[in-house]
Write a protein that holds these residues in place. Structure first.
Motif, short mmCIF file in Angstrom:
data_model
loop_
_atom_site.label_atom_id
_atom_site.label_comp_id
_atom_site.label_asym_id
_atom_site.label_seq_id
_atom_site.Cartn_x
_atom_site.Cartn_y
_atom_site.Cartn_z
N ASP A 18 10.38 -0.54 -21.29
CA ASP A 18 11.50 -1.48 -21.20
C ASP A 18 12.60 -0.93 -20.31
OD1 ASP A 18 10.26 -3.32 -22.80
OD2 ASP A 18 11.22 -2.62 -24.63
N TYR A 19 12.72 0.40 -20.22
CA TYR A 19 13.73 1.01 -19.39
C TYR A 19 13.28 2.41 -19.00
CZ TYR A 19 15.01 3.21 -23.77
OH TYR A 19 14.98 3.91 -24.94
N ARG A 74 18.22 -1.31 -19.41
CA ARG A 74 18.09 -2.32 -20.47
C ARG A 74 18.68 -3.66 -20.09
NH1 ARG A 74 18.35 0.74 -26.25
NH2 ARG A 74 16.55 2.03 -25.78
#
Length: 132
Positions: free
Chosen positions: A23-24, A87
């Motif tokens: 996700d990041y 994010r």
């Protein structure tokens, strides 16, 4: 029955979603949206600032193997880059060995800083030609 459950578990772990990008953080593959050539088309400034009237001839090309070629006013440099996903922010490209960073914002690349030095006017790059 245990073999069937084990086979199901192995299939679930091998599913395409299991090996997805994080996700990041630093990405292992370059998103297709960043690949190809980008040409500097001007500047966008913070409120109250005026963009430079001088037009800079700058072109950058990102390859899938994390290499780039940057040509500014006839001077060419080559090197490696990394791509990070944050994010709640755009994807960011950082040219290795330099302080140059580019954010992918919509269909443009924006360069607002060199390391800790933040510009009042960001350099804006758009797709060049048909290779994007």
């Amino acid at each position: 029955m245990a073999i069937t459950a084990g086979a199901w578990l192995m299939a679930a772990l091998a599913a395409p979603g299991a090996a997805a990008e994080p996700d990041y953080g630093e990405l292992a593959t370059v998103p297709a949206a960043m690949l190809g050539s980008w040409k500097m088309v001007g500047e966008r400034c913070e409120e109250g600032e005026t963009p430079s009237a001088k037009r800079v001839d700058a072109l950058i090309r990102f390859e899938p193997d994390f290499t780039y070629e940057l040509t500014v006013e006839g001077w060419t440099s080559r090197g490696r880059y990394r791509v990070d996903r944050f994010r709640d922010a755009p994807l960011r490209i950082q040219l290795a060995g330099t302080l140059y960073e580019f954010d992918l914002v919509g269909d443009r690349l924006e360069n607002w800083s060199e390391g800790d030095a933040v510009y009042l006017c960001g350099r804006i790059f758009e797709r060049a030609g048909r290779d994007g």
